[in-house]
Design a protein around this motif. Structure first.
Motif, mmCIF file in Angstrom:
data_model
loop_
_atom_site.group_PDB
_atom_site.id
_atom_site.type_symbol
_atom_site.label_atom_id
_atom_site.label_comp_id
_atom_site.label_asym_id
_atom_site.label_seq_id
_atom_site.Cartn_x
_atom_site.Cartn_y
_atom_site.Cartn_z
ATOM 1 N N UNK A 263 6.743 4.108 -5.206
ATOM 2 C CA UNK A 263 5.600 4.567 -6.016
ATOM 3 C C UNK A 263 4.307 3.868 -5.579
ATOM 4 N N UNK A 264 4.388 2.590 -5.274
ATOM 5 C CA UNK A 264 3.197 1.878 -4.800
ATOM 6 C C UNK A 264 2.759 2.382 -3.431
ATOM 7 N N UNK A 265 3.723 2.636 -2.524
ATOM 8 C CA UNK A 265 3.362 3.160 -1.214
ATOM 9 C C UNK A 265 2.765 4.562 -1.342
ATOM 10 N N UNK A 266 3.250 5.354 -2.299
ATOM 11 C CA UNK A 266 2.689 6.687 -2.522
ATOM 12 C C UNK A 266 1.246 6.599 -3.000
ATOM 13 N N UNK A 267 0.979 5.675 -3.895
ATOM 14 C CA UNK A 267 -0.385 5.507 -4.399
ATOM 15 C C UNK A 267 -1.325 5.067 -3.283
ATOM 16 N N UNK A 268 -0.869 4.161 -2.425
ATOM 17 C CA UNK A 268 -1.715 3.701 -1.319
ATOM 18 C C UNK A 268 -1.969 4.805 -0.312
ATOM 19 N N UNK A 269 -0.963 5.617 -0.030
ATOM 20 C CA UNK A 269 -1.168 6.741 0.886
ATOM 21 C C UNK A 269 -2.157 7.747 0.321
ATOM 22 N N UNK A 270 -2.085 8.009 -0.968
ATOM 23 C CA UNK A 270 -3.023 8.951 -1.586
ATOM 24 C C UNK A 270 -4.448 8.411 -1.546
ATOM 25 N N UNK A 271 -4.630 7.114 -1.701
ATOM 26 C CA UNK A 271 -5.964 6.525 -1.582
ATOM 27 C C UNK A 271 -6.521 6.707 -0.175
ATOM 28 N N UNK A 272 -5.672 6.529 0.824
ATOM 29 C CA UNK A 272 -6.110 6.738 2.205
ATOM 30 C C UNK A 272 -6.485 8.199 2.427
ATOM 31 N N UNK A 273 -5.693 9.115 1.922
ATOM 32 C CA UNK A 273 -5.979 10.543 2.089
ATOM 33 C C UNK A 273 -7.271 10.937 1.381
ATOM 34 N N UNK A 274 -7.519 10.387 0.198
ATOM 35 C CA UNK A 274 -8.764 10.681 -0.504
ATOM 36 C C UNK A 274 -9.970 10.151 0.267
ATOM 37 N N UNK A 275 -9.822 8.976 0.858
ATOM 38 C CA UNK A 275 -10.917 8.431 1.656
ATOM 39 C C UNK A 275 -11.189 9.287 2.882
ATOM 40 N N UNK A 276 -10.148 9.801 3.504
ATOM 41 C CA UNK A 276 -10.334 10.670 4.669
ATOM 42 C C UNK A 276 -10.912 12.017 4.256
ATOM 43 N N UNK A 277 -10.464 12.548 3.128
ATOM 44 C CA UNK A 277 -10.963 13.854 2.682
ATOM 45 C C UNK A 277 -12.437 13.815 2.328
ATOM 46 N N UNK A 278 -12.957 12.668 1.918
ATOM 47 C CA UNK A 278 -14.371 12.560 1.575
ATOM 48 C C UNK A 278 -15.272 12.678 2.789
ATOM 49 N N UNK A 279 -14.710 12.621 4.006
ATOM 50 C CA UNK A 279 -15.496 12.739 5.230
ATOM 51 C C UNK A 279 -15.387 14.113 5.859
ATOM 52 N N UNK A 280 -14.607 15.015 5.299
ATOM 53 C CA UNK A 280 -14.533 16.382 5.812
ATOM 54 C C UNK A 280 -15.695 17.189 5.252
ATOM 55 N N UNK A 281 -16.392 17.892 6.144
ATOM 56 C CA UNK A 281 -17.607 18.595 5.728
ATOM 57 C C UNK A 281 -17.313 19.708 4.739
ATOM 58 N N UNK A 282 -16.179 20.420 4.894
ATOM 59 C CA UNK A 282 -15.897 21.536 3.984
ATOM 60 C C UNK A 282 -15.222 21.109 2.682
ATOM 61 N N UNK A 283 -14.995 19.803 2.515
ATOM 62 C CA UNK A 283 -14.406 19.316 1.271
ATOM 63 C C UNK A 283 -15.367 18.432 0.472
ATOM 64 N N UNK A 284 -16.633 18.356 0.898
ATOM 65 C CA UNK A 284 -17.556 17.458 0.212
ATOM 66 C C UNK A 284 -17.892 17.946 -1.202
#
Length: 408
Positions: A263-284
């Motif tokens: 569960x902790x590793x899942x939460x950390x992976x989701x944080x990384x994915x959210x940080x990456x998604x904030x840099x996609x131009x079509x997802x801003x």
């Protein structure tokens, strides 16, 4: 059966050969004198080659294996058959077990450790032949505790001087996913939850590589990381009916145990994915959260190198310029450095350096050392203790002169 010659005792010529207890003897039928004894065949090797052994040498029988060694060899052979290992693996594991039992380090150990020794020999053999076998699999087959098994394994490796290569993360993912029940039709698994093995394996490997690049694997047990990566990969391949499925139910449907750190590793992976998604131009302009970001995992993994560089870069308070590498739609908005987690809802969001989690959220904070008083400058008039003087004196003459001066 009559034989030629005469008896030296009574001179009778009636000599016969008598098979007394399977031992051929030449006996006089008149007086019963034994003229000569026959030969015995008592060893298995000599019997195979049809060779006779004298009675005086008949006590050298074949050395019998001890009961402990016999049970251990059978356990190793049974374990190899259950794992469907090649015959070469079985021979190597048996030889390791026989060598280990001859060492004094394994003579006085408990019976439980001796039983685990055979499993350790099989585990070492599979690792040496690059056969993907985990310690958890062997422990589940032997009903053993992993900490006890690991102790016997380390002792075996040390005593025999074995070189055991580490199992790569890709092999571990392949082995762990092969036991999932979601990869084959089952009566208790809904049809939308079934997934193709090759698709799930490829997406999970990409997720594990992302976790490795973002320091989520370093110093952690690999199984929880693989479980969290497999869960996100499984959801992203068909997010419609699977987003509402929690991690615990996914593990029950897959037929595997849920490790608590997953569960902790899942939460950390989701944080990384959210940080990456904030840099996609079509997802801003999208308000992404931990559930909706799973729908875009395919795009995030496709451009992960570019997104990681822009989501976790360190700038000295300067704004980044929009860059585009290979695609005009991928751009980095002007952002500034920050220590918080990146936010997907705002344009850009603050940045944080890509560091191991133990440095971002340390469990124990080190106490700051008390400032030491500034050392006063040496003047040369400070008193010198006797112990310091004795350290400087080396020759016997100097020691004698010092004693005379001290006595005076």
């Amino acid at each position: 059966m009559a034989a030629r010659g005469r008896c030296p005792e009574c001179g009778s010529g009636s000599l016969v050969e008598d098979a007394h207890y399977a031992q051929q003897q030449l006996v006089c039928a008149a007086c019963g004198c034994v003229l000569s004894e026959g030969l015995l065949t008592t060893t298995y090797t000599d019997e195979e080659h049809l060779r006779e052994v004298a009675y005086s040498q008949s006590t050298g029988q074949k050395e019998q294996l001890s009961r402990c060694l016999q049970r251990g060899i059978r356990r190793v052979q049974d374990l190899c058959k259950v794992l469907q290992l090649p015959a070469v693996f079985e021979e190597t594991a048996v030889s390791y077990f026989q060598r280990a039992l001859q060492l004094p380090a394994f003579h006085l150990v408990s019976l439980e450790k001796k039983e685990l020794l055979g499993g350790c020999c099989v585990f070492v053999t599979c690792r040496q032949h690059n056969w993907p076998l985990t310690m958890g699999t062997v422990c589940s087959l032997l009903y053993a505790k992993q900490d006890l098994f690991a102790g016997v394994y380390l002792s075996l490796q040390k005593e025999l001087g074995l070189s055991v290569p580490a199992l790569s993360l890709a092999d571990l993912v392949t082995t762990h996913l092969s036991s999932f029940r979601l990869l084959q039709p089952a009566t208790d698994v809904p049809a939308p939850f079934l997934e193709d093995k090759e698709r799930l394996l490829a997406r999970t490997l990409a997720m594990v590589e992302l976790a490795s690049q973002t320091w989520l694997v370093t110093g952690r047990h690999p199984v929880p990381v693989v479980m969290a990566a497999a869960f996100l990969a499984w959801q992203s391949l068909r997010p419609g009916p699977r987003l509402r499925c929690p991690l615990a139910r996914f593990c029950r449907l897959a037929g595997v145990e849920l490790p608590p750190p997953a569960r902790l590793r899942l939460r950390e992976l989701l944080e990384i994915l959210l940080a990456m998604a904030s840099r996609l131009s079509w997802l801003r302009r999208c308000r992404l959260d931990r559930r909706t970001v799973v729908k875009h995992i395919g795009d995030l993994l496709q451009h992960r190198l570019f997104l990681l560089k822009n989501a976790f870069s360190q700038q000295d308070g300067e704004e980044q310029q929009d860059t585009s590498q290979g695609s005009g739609s991928l751009g980095s908005p002007p952002v500034a450095q920050g220590r918080g987690c990146p936010s997907a809802g705002r344009r850009g969001g603050p940045l944080r350096p890509l560091l191991p989690p133990c440095l971002i959220r340390p469990r124990k904070r080190l106490r700051a050392a008390a400032p030491s008083a500034p050392a006063s400058a040496a003047t040369g008039d400070e008193p010198i203790s006797d112990s310091e003087i004795e350290e400087y004196l080396r020759s016997p003459e100097e020691i004698q002169a010092f004693r005379k001066a001290k006595a005076w």
